[in-house]
Design an enzyme around this catalytic site. Structure first.
Site, short mmCIF file in Angstrom:
data_model
loop_
_atom_site.label_atom_id
_atom_site.label_comp_id
_atom_site.label_asym_id
_atom_site.label_seq_id
_atom_site.Cartn_x
_atom_site.Cartn_y
_atom_site.Cartn_z
N ASP A 332 -38.48 20.42 73.40
CA ASP A 332 -37.29 19.58 73.25
C ASP A 332 -36.10 20.50 72.99
OD1 ASP A 332 -37.47 20.55 70.66
OD2 ASP A 332 -37.58 18.60 69.69
N ASP A 334 -33.04 20.96 70.02
CA ASP A 334 -32.64 20.48 68.70
C ASP A 334 -31.20 20.88 68.39
OD1 ASP A 334 -35.55 19.82 67.67
OD2 ASP A 334 -35.65 21.84 68.52
N ASP A 422 -33.46 16.25 69.86
CA ASP A 422 -33.38 15.85 68.45
C ASP A 422 -31.99 16.17 67.91
OD1 ASP A 422 -36.00 15.05 68.39
OD2 ASP A 422 -36.76 16.90 67.48
#
Ligand code: CTP
Ligand code: MN
Ligand code: MN
Length: 498
Positions: A332, A334, A422
């Site tokens: 992902d 962040d 995120d």
């Protein structure tokens, strides 16, 4: 695995001298740049050895600078050598091989740079004072006292350890799970490849079981215990199920016990109610199980940056997580986003996600409002999650926004992919703690907290640093402040890949 040549650690970072440097005659090993330390060696021997190395195709630098990859010294007094080296202010000193003359003579004999082994190293001894435990321990048991780049010289071992750690995790056996993660983390920090059990002799955190495994892999190139786990149906199924966004070990275990073994088993089982997160996880499975590239992370950075600044001009955005540590790929991306205006950070994320929704790129949003309350801290029980406002997103990323295109399969002609992002939004005065906590790696964070607790009687988490002796909170505006409070040498983000 035994023939890997030396991995020149600095090759990925830019070398100022490289761009315009003339190609040198007869150079055979472009990636290795030697520097011979004159102290103890003497001027005439140094120039003799320089000539010798150059005649064999080695590059020998006259001046010690950041282009140097291998420093060779005849001064085996590690402490005086290191004191001198530290005074030289090299930016990449932690990733340079500091070697005694035996590496040099071995390399001259072989006519090529031989692989660096422990016996060649003149080891750093700056971390010894914090270890009343023993002067022989040159590698710290704490990841926050080691420098671990993304270059892992011991993958063959660390990957095996990770399989065992995961298998223990699936069986909820915490001790051995952590022990294997810790051992793996120690091996990741080494600037050399382990080639014999003797190489591991002075290393911390390696128990009986890990040493047996290392020996087995050294002897056979693989481990039968690991292979048994990899072919185990339960392990394979839990691994498969937990690879879905929103499915943790508990749910995976529940499905396994019901006799489910594949995604289609799960999706066709009438008694199973998937929650929204899991539905999205299955919907975008192909995309979000494919790694996110650095170029994609950059493109997402631009999108988030644009969105937060459209909402408030004084917004602050920082890349964190694996990409801040210099990883090439991640699961992902962040980011920390906040504003200096006190209290404003609480409503920032809903505004950001509204905007992403208007742009039609918000595929999924799990928003968790802030429950942060300074008056309830310090919390003496460790909590996995911090209390800041945060959201776990899936965004639609257009190929046109990514320099060099998407990291996707050739037959994929959609022109976009789904990516996990995120966002966390701490109040500004908590920024340094949040940044340190979200940069990771998880093992680095674990050891920072353990070090604070056991060596300093302090409590560290994503919100605060608390001194239990003085009974006070320690303020910090940068990560460097936190390392300084802890009496630790500063470790750069790219050295936290523990
Ligand atoms: N983290 C956290 N609280 C959470 C989620 C993550 O403190 N609720 C921290 C973790 O300690 C971790 C960091 O945020 O160090 C990044 O988490 P994650 O994205 O899961 O891992 P990465 O290190 O970024 O690895 P990857 O590249 O696979 O994303
Ligand atoms: Mn991440
Ligand atoms: Mn993350």
């Amino acid at each position: 695995m035994f023939h890997t040549p030396i991995a020149p650690r600095v090759r990925k970072r830019s070398r100022p001298a490289e761009a315009g440097a003339p190609r040198r005659e007869g150079v055979k090993f472009e990636d290795v740049r030697l520097y011979l330390v004159e102290r103890k060696m003497g001027c005439s021997r140094r120039s003799f050895l320089t000539q010798l190395a150059r005649s064999k195709g080695f590059i020998v630098e006259d001046i010690l600078s950041d282009v140097v990859t291998h420093i060779v010294s005849e001064d085996t007094q590690a402490s005086s050598l290191w004191t001198w080296l530290k005074g030289c202010e090299l930016k990449n000193l932690p990733s340079v091989h500091v070697l005694d003359i035996s590496w040099f003579t071995d390399s001259m004999r072989e006519g090529r740079p031989v692989a660096v082994e422990t016996r060649h190293l003149i080891q750093v001894c700056d971390i010894l004072p914090t270890f009343p435990g023993g002067p022989t321990a040159t590698v710290s048991q704490y990841a926050c006292q080691r420098r671990t780049t993304t270059e892992n010289n011991n993958k063959i071992f660390t990957e095996a350890f990770e399989v065992l750690a995961e298998s223990y995790e699936f069986n909820e056996i915490e001790g051995p799970c952590l022990a294997f993660r810790r051992a793996g983390s120690v091996l990741k920090s080494l600037t050399f490849e382990v080639r014999s059990l003797g190489d591991t002799q002075d290393l911390p955190c390696l128990g009986e079981h890990t040493k047996e495994l290392i020996e087995e892999i050294l002897r056979h190139g693989r481990s039968f215990e690991v292979e048994k786990i990899l072919s185990d149906e339960r392990y394979q199924t839990l691994k498969l199920f937990t690879s879905v966004f929103g499915v943790g070990p508990k749910t995976a275990e529940k499905w396994y016990r019901r006799g489910l073994r594949s995604f289609s088993d799960v999706l066709t089982e009438p008694s199973i109610q998937l929650n929204r997160m899991q539905q999205t996880g299955f919907l975008h499975y192909e995309d979000i199980s494919r790694a996110v590239s650095k170029a994609e992370a950059r493109a997402l950075g631009n999108i988030i940056d644009e969105a937060v600044h459209a909402i408030t001009l004084d917004a602050v955005i920082a890349l964190t997580g694996g990409f801040r540590r210099g990883k090439e790929f991640g699961h992902d991306v962040d980011f920390i986003v906040t504003t200096p205006e006190p209290g404003r950070e609480r409503s920032l994320l809903p505004d950001v996600t509204d905007r992403l929704e208007q742009q039609g790129i918000l595929l999924y949003c799990d928003y968790q409002a802030s429950t942060f309350d300074m008056s309830k801290l310090p919390c003496h029980r460790f909590e996995a999650m911090d209390h800041f406002a945060k959201c776990f997103l899936i965004l639609r990323l257009e190929a046109s926004k990514v320099e060099g295109g998407l990291n996707s399969t050739e037959e994929d002609s959609r022109g976009w992919r789904a990516v996990r992002v995120d966002l966390v939004s701490p109040p500004m005065d908590r920024y340094a703690f949040a940044l340190l906590g979200w940069t990771g790696s998880r093992q680095f964070e674990r050891d920072l907290r353990r070090f604070a607790r056991l060596e300093r009687r302090m409590l560290l988490d994503n919100h605060i640093l608390y001194d239990k002796t003085k009974k006070e909170f320690l303020a910090a505006t940068t990560e460097k402040d936190i390392f300084a409070h802890l009496g630790l040498e500063y470790i750069e983000p790219w050295q936290r890949n523990a």
